[in-house]
Scaffold this motif. Structure first.
Motif, PDB file in Angstrom:
ATOM      1  N   GLU A 246       0.826  -1.207   0.000  1.00 41.26           N
ATOM      2  CA  GLU A 246       0.000   0.000   0.000  1.00 41.26           C
ATOM      3  C   GLU A 246       0.861   1.258   0.000  1.00 41.26           C
ATOM      4  N   ALA A 247       1.946   1.242   0.768  1.00 43.74           N
ATOM      5  CA  ALA A 247       2.840   2.400   0.795  1.00 43.74           C
ATOM      6  C   ALA A 247       3.470   2.637  -0.573  1.00 43.74           C
ATOM      7  N   LEU A 248       3.907   1.567  -1.221  1.00 50.90           N
ATOM      8  CA  LEU A 248       4.507   1.715  -2.553  1.00 50.90           C
ATOM      9  C   LEU A 248       3.477   2.202  -3.563  1.00 50.90           C
TER      10      LEU A 248
ATOM     11  N   PRO B  28       8.783   9.924  -8.735  1.00 54.04           N
ATOM     12  CA  PRO B  28       9.811   9.348  -9.606  1.00 54.04           C
ATOM     13  C   PRO B  28      11.054   8.944  -8.810  1.00 54.04           C
ATOM     14  N   GLY B  29      11.919   8.146  -9.462  1.00 50.30           N
ATOM     15  CA  GLY B  29      13.243   7.912  -8.918  1.00 50.30           C
ATOM     16  C   GLY B  29      13.374   6.762  -7.936  1.00 50.30           C
ATOM     17  N   TRP B  30      12.478   5.773  -7.988  1.00 50.14           N
ATOM     18  CA  TRP B  30      12.636   4.629  -7.099  1.00 50.14           C
ATOM     19  C   TRP B  30      12.165   3.350  -7.781  1.00 50.14           C
ATOM     20  N   ARG B  31      12.653   2.234  -7.272  1.00 53.14           N
ATOM     21  CA  ARG B  31      12.169   0.903  -7.615  1.00 53.14           C
ATOM     22  C   ARG B  31      12.292   0.038  -6.374  1.00 53.14           C
ATOM     23  N   ALA B  32      11.640  -1.102  -6.378  1.00 49.66           N
ATOM     24  CA  ALA B  32      11.647  -1.937  -5.180  1.00 49.66           C
ATOM     25  C   ALA B  32      11.764  -3.409  -5.550  1.00 49.66           C
TER      26      ALA B  32
ATOM     27  N   ARG C 202       7.639  -1.476 -11.468  1.00 53.55           N
ATOM     28  CA  ARG C 202       8.586  -0.861 -10.547  1.00 53.55           C
ATOM     29  C   ARG C 202       8.946  -1.755  -9.363  1.00 53.55           C
ATOM     30  N   VAL C 203       8.172  -2.835  -9.173  1.00 54.64           N
ATOM     31  CA  VAL C 203       8.393  -3.719  -8.031  1.00 54.64           C
ATOM     32  C   VAL C 203       8.661  -5.130  -8.535  1.00 54.64           C
ATOM     33  N   ALA C 204       9.836  -5.658  -8.245  1.00 54.11           N
ATOM     34  CA  ALA C 204      10.184  -7.034  -8.593  1.00 54.11           C
ATOM     35  C   ALA C 204       9.886  -7.931  -7.403  1.00 54.11           C
TER      36      ALA C 204
ATOM     37  N   ARG D 218      10.785  10.082   2.240  1.00 52.33           N
ATOM     38  CA  ARG D 218      11.917  10.902   2.698  1.00 52.33           C
ATOM     39  C   ARG D 218      13.239  10.342   2.194  1.00 52.33           C
ATOM     40  N   LEU D 219      13.388   9.034   2.259  1.00 44.58           N
ATOM     41  CA  LEU D 219      14.663   8.444   1.865  1.00 44.58           C
ATOM     42  C   LEU D 219      14.871   8.452   0.355  1.00 44.58           C
ATOM     43  N   VAL D 220      13.797   8.423  -0.398  1.00 47.35           N
ATOM     44  CA  VAL D 220      13.923   8.512  -1.852  1.00 47.35           C
ATOM     45  C   VAL D 220      14.369   9.909  -2.267  1.00 47.35           C
ATOM     46  N   VAL D 221      13.802  10.944  -1.654  1.00 51.88           N
ATOM     47  CA  VAL D 221      14.054  12.318  -2.111  1.00 51.88           C
ATOM     48  C   VAL D 221      15.239  12.971  -1.410  1.00 51.88           C
ATOM     49  N   ASP D 222      15.659  12.445  -0.270  1.00 50.99           N
ATOM     50  CA  ASP D 222      16.699  13.095   0.530  1.00 50.99           C
ATOM     51  C   ASP D 222      17.957  12.226   0.563  1.00 50.99           C
ATOM     52  N   GLU D 223      18.822  12.430  -0.406  1.00 44.59           N
ATOM     53  CA  GLU D 223      20.044  11.612  -0.490  1.00 44.59           C
ATOM     54  C   GLU D 223      20.967  11.811   0.709  1.00 44.59           C
ATOM     55  N   PRO D 224      21.185  13.038   1.202  1.00 47.55           N
ATOM     56  CA  PRO D 224      22.043  13.188   2.390  1.00 47.55           C
ATOM     57  C   PRO D 224      21.518  12.412   3.598  1.00 47.55           C
ATOM     58  N   LEU D 225      20.197  12.419   3.815  1.00 44.62           N
ATOM     59  CA  LEU D 225      19.627  11.649   4.921  1.00 44.62           C
ATOM     60  C   LEU D 225      19.875  10.165   4.710  1.00 44.62           C
ATOM     61  N   ARG D 226      19.655   9.711   3.498  1.00 46.19           N
ATOM     62  CA  ARG D 226      19.860   8.290   3.178  1.00 46.19           C
ATOM     63  C   ARG D 226      21.309   7.890   3.433  1.00 46.19           C
ATOM     64  N   THR D 227      22.232   8.730   3.020  1.00 49.45           N
ATOM     65  CA  THR D 227      23.651   8.432   3.210  1.00 49.45           C
ATOM     66  C   THR D 227      24.028   8.455   4.684  1.00 49.45           C
ATOM     67  N   ARG D 228      23.545   9.460   5.414  1.00 49.27           N
ATOM     68  CA  ARG D 228      23.872   9.577   6.830  1.00 49.27           C
ATOM     69  C   ARG D 228      23.377   8.376   7.620  1.00 49.27           C
ATOM     70  N   LEU D 229      22.128   7.971   7.384  1.00 54.75           N
ATOM     71  CA  LEU D 229      21.573   6.837   8.121  1.00 54.75           C
ATOM     72  C   LEU D 229      22.285   5.540   7.746  1.00 54.75           C
ATOM     73  N   GLY D 230      22.619   5.388   6.479  1.00 51.70           N
ATOM     74  CA  GLY D 230      23.319   4.179   6.044  1.00 51.70           C
ATOM     75  C   GLY D 230      24.700   4.066   6.662  1.00 51.70           C
ATOM     76  N   GLN D 231      25.422   5.168   6.720  1.00 51.00           N
ATOM     77  CA  GLN D 231      26.762   5.137   7.312  1.00 51.00           C
ATOM     78  C   GLN D 231      26.688   4.880   8.820  1.00 51.00           C
ATOM     79  N   ALA D 232      25.681   5.461   9.485  1.00 47.68           N
ATOM     80  CA  ALA D 232      25.526   5.231  10.921  1.00 47.68           C
ATOM     81  C   ALA D 232      25.159   3.779  11.194  1.00 47.68           C
ATOM     82  N   ALA D 233      24.303   3.195  10.361  1.00 49.75           N
ATOM     83  CA  ALA D 233      23.937   1.790  10.523  1.00 49.75           C
ATOM     84  C   ALA D 233      25.144   0.886  10.321  1.00 49.75           C
ATOM     85  N   LEU D 234      25.954   1.208   9.320  1.00 46.53           N
ATOM     86  CA  LEU D 234      27.160   0.413   9.067  1.00 46.53           C
ATOM     87  C   LEU D 234      28.106   0.464  10.263  1.00 46.53           C
ATOM     88  N   ALA D 235      28.246   1.640  10.884  1.00 48.56           N
ATOM     89  CA  ALA D 235      29.128   1.766  12.047  1.00 48.56           C
ATOM     90  C   ALA D 235      28.632   0.916  13.205  1.00 48.56           C
TER      91      ALA D 235
END
Length: 375
Positions: free
Chosen positions: A206-208, A215-219, A242-244, A322-339
């Motif tokens: 439903e969210a998808l 624009p700009g996403w796939r799942a 758009r969804v596999a 938010r994560l689709v449209v905000d690349e800095p947020l996506r990068t910040r959260l991903g790097q924090a999760a990796l740490a």
């Protein structure tokens, strides 16, 4: 508090896991990773044996009985010091209670490793007599391993005699072998897990759908379970472009999907501590999950991921958008999760913690024997 035992102490451990560490479920995947890490040099001889099998559940009691027979044989020849029993609710607990009873009869200490996402509901639903058997099952263990603080508190409340013998050891995964590439021009949203209601897949669909005009996403929604129903629903609402939905994928394909994803989403209604979230963190993906089970032990909202209430499609849609449209947020959260993964959820410390618990269990048996001889 556990004390580290000498690493040169040789132990023989028999591990009861659903398909002997060769299945596709989360428990078997964690146990397979543990087996591989121990093989790098731990001073422990661990055998991972099936307690359920991969076939129809009707045959599962025979695997539990076979485990008990192998346990008795190993005991006769001094080839087992500790039994490690992975448990979930319902049939898993009943089979493992048989194995625990066998271990007690043979004088072998056993360690329980609680994985079930719905174990609170299971234990609460039992007839008082069965509930007392489950309590004895836990309190007879040399040690209990849980995946998070909420599960430690739960076991301590139901089996108070175990309170000082419960250790939190979160699940772990290895560092990815493939470099992280991401989705390229479109943000790749990835779901890994059993496709069905408990994992929140209908709400994800439903969210998808609500994001269809963005624009700009796939799942990719990958996993076993209600695969055909999910494909039919995606076709019905016009999302198949758009969804596999590939169904179940093996370890190599999972590794490739993680390398090519940007966001890992798991909107579950119930979990213990999901392996897929830890895999996403290991790959440096931005995480969207629900605060169920022990998820909040590893994902802090707005710091190492985004947490949304279970079943809240509005919140899930907003987080993914938010994560689709905000690349800095996506990068910040991903790097924090990796740490967080590298600090707390990597395989070497996980294997070391499990090995220390096994050594402590073996020492408890040695102390018991010394007391018996002194009488």
């Amino acid at each position: 508090m556990l004390q580290r035992a000498p690493t040169d102490q040789k132990l023989n451990v028999m591990v009861a896991t659903p398909s002997g560490g060769r299945g596709q479920g989360g428990v078997d995947r964690v146990m397979a990773a543990l087996r591989d890490e121990l093989a790098r040099g731990s001073g422990i001889r661990a055998r991972f044996l099936s307690s359920r099998g991969s076939g129809h559940v009707a045959f599962s009691p025979f695997f539990a009985i076979a485990f008990c027979l192998r346990l008795a044989f190993a005991r006769c020849f001094g080839r087992v010091d500790v039994v490690h029993i992975n448990i979930a609710s319902h049939g898993s607990s009943y089979r493992k209670m048989l194995i625990a009873a066998c271990a007690r009869r043979l004088g072998i200490p056993y360690v329980l490793h609680l994985h079930g996402a719905e174990y609170k509901e299971f234990w609460a639903s039992l007839h008082p007599f069965l509930g007392s058997l489950v309590k004895r099952f836990f309190e007879g263990a040399a040690h209990v391993i849980v995946l998070g603080r909420v599960w430690r508190d739960f076991v301590a409340s139901r089996a108070p005699a175990m309170a000082d013998r419960i250790t939190v050891v979160p699940n772990a995964t290895g560092v990815p072998t493939l470099p992280h590439l991401g989705g390229g021009d479109s943000v790749h949203i990835l779901f890994l897990g059993r496709i069905g209601d408990r994992k929140g897949v209908p709400q994800l669909g439903e969210a998808l759908l609500r994001m269809k005009g963005l624009p700009g996403w796939r799942a990719t929604i990958a996993g076993d379970g209600a695969v055909e129903a999910a494909r039919a629903r995606a076709a019905e609402i016009g999302l198949l472009d758009r969804v596999a939905i590939p169904g179940w994928v093996g370890p190599d394909d999972v590794a490739l999907l993680l390398a090519q994803a940007d966001v890992l989403v798991l909107p579950s209604f119930a979990e213990n501590l999901p392996v897929s979230v830890i895999e996403g963190m290991a790959a440096g993906l931005a995480i969207v999950a629900t605060p169920v089970g022990a998820v909040e032990d590893i994902v802090a909202d707005e710091q190492t991921g985004l947490l949304v209430p279970p079943g809240d499609v509005d919140a899930l849609t907003a987080a993914l958008t938010r994560l689709v449209v905000d690349e800095p947020l996506r990068t910040r959260l991903g790097q924090a999760a990796l740490a967080v993964h590298r600090e707390r959820l990597d395989l070497p410390p996980f294997a070391a913690s499990i090995a220390d618990i096994w050594r402590a269990a073996a020492r408890s048996r040695t102390r018991d024997l010394a007391v018996e001889r002194g009488r």
